[in-house]
Design a protein around this motif. Structure first.
Motif: not given
Length: 381
Positions: A233-239, A274-288
Motif C-alpha cells: 500500500t504505497y507508490e501512488w506517488g512514485y518516481t 519509509n520515504y518520500g519524493y521531491d518532484w521538480t515542477l512542472p510535471f511532464v509525463q514521460g520526462a519528469s
C-alpha cells in the motif's frame, strides 16, 4: 507520546518548556540537529510519561538491502519481528542467485537481537534485473521449481533464515493460478521444516482490477496459499508519476477494505513506506523523475528553503513546495501524523501487523510511535 505541530515563532526551547520535556529528548527523538531549526507545520513526537495500557500485539517486518549502514540496522532491529533481506533471484532452471553484497552480517545482527531473518525471493536474473519470463518459467516448469525450492532450503539452513518472502510483481494473467500453486507448493514444503512463507500483493481494490500489476495476483488464492501477506500500500506517488502522497490513507483504506473480504485479517500486514519524493515542477509525463528522499531529509529541505509544511486532510499526508535555482519543487513524505493514521487503520481492521519498505533510512520518531502504540511480537525472547 504526543504529537505537536510547529507554529510560527516556535523554538525547541519554547516547545520544551510548554511540555516540560527536555529539549535534548525532543531533538533526539525527532532527529533535529544543532542549531535545532524547525519548520512551520513540522510534526514533532513529544515524549511524555503517559503510557498506553491498551496495546495490541502486532508483527512488524522491515525490508533491507545487505549494504544497510550498521548503525541504522542496530537501532531499528529492536522494533522488528522479522528482517527481510532483499533480494535473492533465480535462473530459468531454478538456480538461486544471492544478493551481490554478502548478507551474513544482517543475519548475524538479526539473530543477536531476537529478530527472524527472511529470505526475499524476487524474479531477478543474473544481471540483477527484473525478468518477467522467469515467473512463467518457474511456475510452469516443475523441475526448475523444485530445484529452486531445494536450493532455497539449502541456503536457509546454511545461513539461518527463518522464512521466505515471495515478492513477485507483474505476473501475467495467464500465470495467476500457477503462481498461487507455486506459493502453496513452497509453503507445503517449508512448513514441515519450521519455515514460514509470506507473499507480497499489489494494492488491489477489486478482484477483476485491470492492469499488469494486478491481474496476476489473486488475493483469495494467495491468501490461502501463504502464511501471511503484505499489502503493498504505497507508490501512488512514485518516481515517474505526478506529485501526490506516496500512501494516501483514503487509497490505502480502499485496498484494506477489499483485502479483508478475501483474506483472513490475521494474515494481513499493511505496507508502510519509509520515504518520500521531491518532484521538480512542472510535471511532464514521460520526462519528469522524482528524487527519493528520507522523511527526515524532507523536513530539512523545508527548513533550508523556509517552506511551511502543509497537511492534506484527504490523503492525511504532509507536503510542501519550495523554489530552488528558479525551479519550483513539490515534496510529499511521511510524518508521525500520517503514520498514526496507518496505525489506526491496522487497529480498526484487526490486521496482523505491518511491513516497512524499507528501513535503509532511519526515521526514529516512527519507531518510537510504533512502540508507544503497539506491543511487538518477537519470535525469540
Amino acid at each position: 507520546m504526543q504529537i505537536y505541530v510547529v507554529k510560527e515563532n516556535d523554538t525547541l526551547d519554547s516547545i520544551s518548556a510548554a511540555f516540560m520535556v527536555s529539549a535534548e529528548d525532543i531533538a533526539y527523538d525527532n532527529q533535529i540537529a544543532a542549531p535545532y531549526p524547525l519548520a512551520v507545520g513540522q510534526a514533532l513526537l513529544i515524549p511524555t510519561d503517559e503510557e498506553n495500557f491498551q496495546k495490541r500485539e502486532v508483527y512488524v517486518n522491515g525490508y533491507a538491502y545487505p549494504y544497510i549502514r550498521n548503525e541504522v540496522l542496530t537501532e531499528t532491529l529492536p522494533y522488528l519481528t522479522t528482517l527481510s533481506v532483499f533480494s535473492y533471484g533465480f535462473t530459468p532452471s531454478g538456480n538461486l542467485i544471492p544478493p551481490k553484497t554478502d548478507d551474513s552480517r544482517l543475519l548475524h545482527e538479526a539473530w543477536q537481537q531476537g529478530v527472524a531473518p527472511v529470505l526475499v525471493l524476487t524474479p531477478f536474473d543474473e544481471s540483477g534485473m527484473f525478468n518477467n519470463y522467469l515467473i512463467s518459467e518457474i511456475t510452469h516448469n516443475m523441475t526448475a521449481q523444485q530445484n529452486l525450492i531445494d536450493q532455497m532450503f539449502l541456503v536457509m539452513e546454511e545461513k539461518g533464515f527463518a522464512g521466505i518472502d515471495l515478492d513477485f510483481e507483474y505476473i501475467l494473467p495467464e500465470d495467476r493460478v500457477a503462481y498461487a500453486d507455486f506459493v502453496a507448493n513452497v509453503r507445503a514444503q517449508a512448513s514441515p521444516k519450521g519455515y514460514f512463507v509470506s507473499v507480497a500483493l499489489a494494492p488491489k481494490t477489486s478482484a477483476n482490477q485491470k492492469g499488469l500489476l494486478y491481474e496476476g495476483k489473486d488475493y483469495k488464492l494467495l491468501g490461502a496459499a501463504a502464511d501471511s501477506v503484505l499489502l503493498m500500500t504505497y507508490e501512488w506517488g512514485y518516481t515517474y508519476g505526478p506529485p501526490m502522497a506516496v500512501a494516501p490513507i483514503n487509497k490505502v483504506r480502499e485496498v484494506v477494505e477489499y483485502a479483508v473480504t478475501e483474506i483472513p485479517t490475521e494474515k494481513i500486514d499493511l505496507g508502510i513506506p519509509n520515504y518520500g519524493y521531491d518532484w521538480t515542477l512542472p510535471f511532464v509525463q514521460g520526462a519528469s523523475k522524482a528524487r527519493t528522499i528520507s522523511n527526515v531529509e524532507a523536513v530539512q529541505i523545508a527548513i533550508e528553503h523556509d517552506a511551511a509544511i502543509q497537511f492534506d486532510q484527504t490523503a492525511m499526508s504532509p507536503y510542501f513546495r519550495y523554489e530552488k535555482d528558479g525551479l519550483q519543487h513539490e515534496v510529499w513524505f511521511e510524518d508521525v501524523r500520517s503514520l498514526k493514521e496507518k496505525f489506526q487503520l491496522i487497529t480498526e481492521y484487526g490486521l496482523r501487523g505491518m511491513g516497512y519498505w524499507q528501513i535503509m533510512r532511519l526515521f526514529r520518531a516512527n519507531w518510537l510511535l510504533l512502540a508507544d502504540t503497539f506491543d511487538l511480537h518477537r519470535p525469540i525472547e
